[in-house]
Design a protein around this motif. Structure first.
Motif, PDB file in Angstrom:
ATOM      1  N   UNK A 156      -2.006  18.094  -3.330  1.00  0.00           N
ATOM      2  CA  UNK A 156      -0.548  17.938  -3.400  1.00  0.00           C
ATOM      3  C   UNK A 156      -0.162  18.206  -4.806  1.00  0.00           C
ATOM      4  N   UNK A 157      -0.797  17.739  -5.907  1.00  0.00           N
ATOM      5  CA  UNK A 157      -0.529  18.262  -7.277  1.00  0.00           C
ATOM      6  C   UNK A 157      -0.409  19.435  -7.416  1.00  0.00           C
ATOM      7  N   UNK A 160      -0.468   9.759   4.297  1.00  0.00           N
ATOM      8  CA  UNK A 160      -0.528  10.319   5.681  1.00  0.00           C
ATOM      9  C   UNK A 160       0.490  11.331   6.342  1.00  0.00           C
ATOM     10  N   UNK A 161       1.964  10.962   5.831  1.00  0.00           N
ATOM     11  CA  UNK A 161       3.028  11.656   6.167  1.00  0.00           C
ATOM     12  C   UNK A 161       2.827  13.141   5.797  1.00  0.00           C
ATOM     13  N   UNK A 218       2.915   8.797  -2.976  1.00  0.00           N
ATOM     14  CA  UNK A 218       1.433   8.693  -2.972  1.00  0.00           C
ATOM     15  C   UNK A 218       0.476   8.281  -4.186  1.00  0.00           C
ATOM     16  N   UNK A 219       1.354   8.691  -5.264  1.00  0.00           N
ATOM     17  CA  UNK A 219       0.644   8.291  -6.688  1.00  0.00           C
ATOM     18  C   UNK A 219      -0.381   9.442  -7.216  1.00  0.00           C
ATOM     19  N   UNK A 220      -0.642   9.520  -8.308  1.00  0.00           N
ATOM     20  CA  UNK A 220      -1.492  10.445  -8.904  1.00  0.00           C
ATOM     21  C   UNK A 220      -3.006  10.469  -8.293  1.00  0.00           C
ATOM     22  N   UNK A 221      -3.411   9.276  -7.953  1.00  0.00           N
ATOM     23  CA  UNK A 221      -4.760   9.129  -7.584  1.00  0.00           C
ATOM     24  C   UNK A 221      -4.960   9.689  -6.208  1.00  0.00           C
ATOM     25  N   UNK A 278       0.954  -1.213   0.047  1.00  0.00           N
ATOM     26  CA  UNK A 278      -0.074  -0.204   0.173  1.00  0.00           C
ATOM     27  C   UNK A 278       1.136   1.199  -0.043  1.00  0.00           C
ATOM     28  N   UNK A 279       0.296   2.315  -0.630  1.00  0.00           N
ATOM     29  CA  UNK A 279       1.226   3.535  -0.677  1.00  0.00           C
ATOM     30  C   UNK A 279       0.531   4.636   0.016  1.00  0.00           C
TER      31      UNK A 279
END
Length: 466
Positions: free
Chosen positions: A106-107, A88-89, A127-130, A82-83
């Motif tokens: 974030x983006x 969270x951080x 975290x990835x784009x999603x 899981x990413x």
């Protein structure tokens, strides 16, 4: 006798060592695309888990000690299944810098170069784009946990992971403590608690993958214990803390109707009206304390922008995201066959209404005349939601598994193994689900559920023990 006991303890030690190997390998060398290896390790872990409970279920402190040891195996590992922990951080560090994490994508912050957090690029990529393209939806007590990680390890991702993991382990210890006490109050065997605490699914998904269902469940079982004890006002505050980690306990609020009123809706009459009304006033007071506490916890973040962002993000789970679903996938297939496109928005808007009707039905008309039956109703209500949702990530199941230990139903234990089949999506490019694995998962779960509902031995059907 002594020789036999020594033999059993030797077998138990083998189970412990094999389990440690499983957790070490999943936590460190395993690559998540190695699905066959993952499922094989899980099968071995579950076999050892069942063996340990069978041999050592009466040795509370022995099993409690190894449950902690199993969790500490993951101490220095970065989750590879899981990413979510990257977000969270990110949220925790945003909060410590005085930025409201609910108001910024974030983006956008990365694109503008204004991200106020250490290791921003690494966290954003992780975290990835999603996740990075949506507003956060983690409630305030969850955000507090993230901020604690930032406070103690604000410039180290691994350090933050360790802090988050310690919080989850402490929550599991709390669940063990209050779960044991509640089992005793209900007159159930204490060893039922090991179906949750020692379950490889719980250890991997919560401690290993850093999902905060464990903290939510700690507050939930504490609240249930207080409620059964009669301390309903304090129970309401603790229940609100649970909701303020994850929103899912809100589904249980209607089911408490009969615990407070002591009657089904169909039993309302002139003779019972006064007693039911008195219980209703207490129930409404309970609701009032829960809602007031939640509002107070959200108050530092509340604004028009926050409300809009939060509603949008929560709505996505019903009308945009889909993963490891059950009946929804059947409805989706029917939609493709009849109208030619995915009806997720229409289905997602109807599903919450159907769930609400079902929960209201079992709250008002099912016989929940004691606390154990109330918890069983919670089990059924949450199961119905999970069976109809568009998105069923593995870690969601933790709450259902916890509830099951206070009932005679064990289909969540079976599900806690087969739900890991959903990780088969990682073996495909783009994480495309293997629907054969999804079908196998639900066939097994529904078969076992039907057995427990209709074919469970008659002499045991009304007995909540194993």
């Amino acid at each position: 006798m002594i020789a036999t006991a020594a033999k059993y303890r030797s077998v138990s030690i083998v189970f412990v060592l094999l389990s440690i190997f499983v957790y070490y390998y999943i936590g460190y060398p395993l690559v998540r695309t190695e699905i066959s290896l993952l499922i094989s390790l899980l099968a071995l872990g579950f076999a050892c888990f069942l063996g340990l409970i069978h041999l050592e279920k009466q040795h509370f402190f022995f099993l409690a000690g190894i449950a902690i040891v199993f969790r500490l195996v993951f101490a220095g590992s970065i989750p590879n299944l899981s990413q979510d922990f990257y977000r969270f951080i990110w949220d925790g560090r945003m909060l410590l810098e005085g930025w409201n994490p609910y108001l910024y994508l974030p983006n956008d912050l990365i694109a503008s170069g204004t991200a106020p957090v250490a290791e921003a690029q690494e966290l954003w990529q992780g975290m990835g784009n999603l996740s990075a393209s949506h507003y956060t939806n983690y409630p305030p007590i969850n955000q507090l946990c993230f901020a604690i990680a930032g406070l103690f390890a604000g410039k180290s991702i691994l350090g933050s992971v360790i802090v988050l993991r310690l919080l989850i382990i402490l929550a599991d210890i709390g669940t063990l403590y209050f779960g044991k006490k509640l089992l005793k109050r209900l007159g159930l065997p204490v060893h039922h608690i090991w179906l949750y605490i020692l379950n490889p699914f719980i250890i991997i998904e919560l401690t290993g993958n850093l999902h905060f269902e464990g903290v939510m469940i700690f507050f939930l079982v504490w609240s249930l214990y207080l409620l059964h004890k009669g301390s309903w006002k304090l129970a309401a505050v603790v229940f609100a803390l649970s909701v303020s980690v994850k929103l899912i306990p809100l589904i249980f609020l209607p089911i408490l109707f009969q615990w407070f009123t002591k009657h089904k809706a169909s039993e309302v009459s002139k003779k019972t009206f006064a007693a039911i009304w008195k219980g209703m006033l207490k129930l409404l007071s309970f609701y009032g304390i829960v809602i007031t506490t939640i509002v107070l916890l959200f108050l530092p973040f509340i604004s028009k922008e926050f409300i809009a962002n939060y509603q949008e993000t929560v709505g996505l789970w019903f009308q945009n995201f889909e993963f490891n679903a059950s009946f929804y996938y059947i409805a989706r297939w029917i939609g493709y066959e009849t109208v030619g496109w995915n009806l997720i928005k229409e289905i997602g808007s109807i599903t919450p209404i159907i769930v609400l009707i079902f929960v209201a039905g079992i709250s008002l008309f099912r016989n929940n005349n004691n606390f154990q039956k109330t918890i069983t109703a919670c089990l059924f209500g949450l199961s119905f939601y999970f069976f109809t949702t568009t998105t069923m990530h593995p870690w969601y199941l933790a709450t259902l598994l916890l509830l099951s230990i206070f009932t005679r139903y064990r289909f969540p234990v079976v599900w806690s193994f087969v739900i890991m089949f959903s990780y088969s999506a990682y073996q495909n490019e783009g994480s495309v689900e293997n629907l054969a694995f999804v079908a196998l998962e639900y066939v097994i779960v529904y078969w076992f559920l039907v057995y427990e509902l209709f074919f469970y031995p008659t002499e045991k059907r009304n007995v909540e023990t194993t």
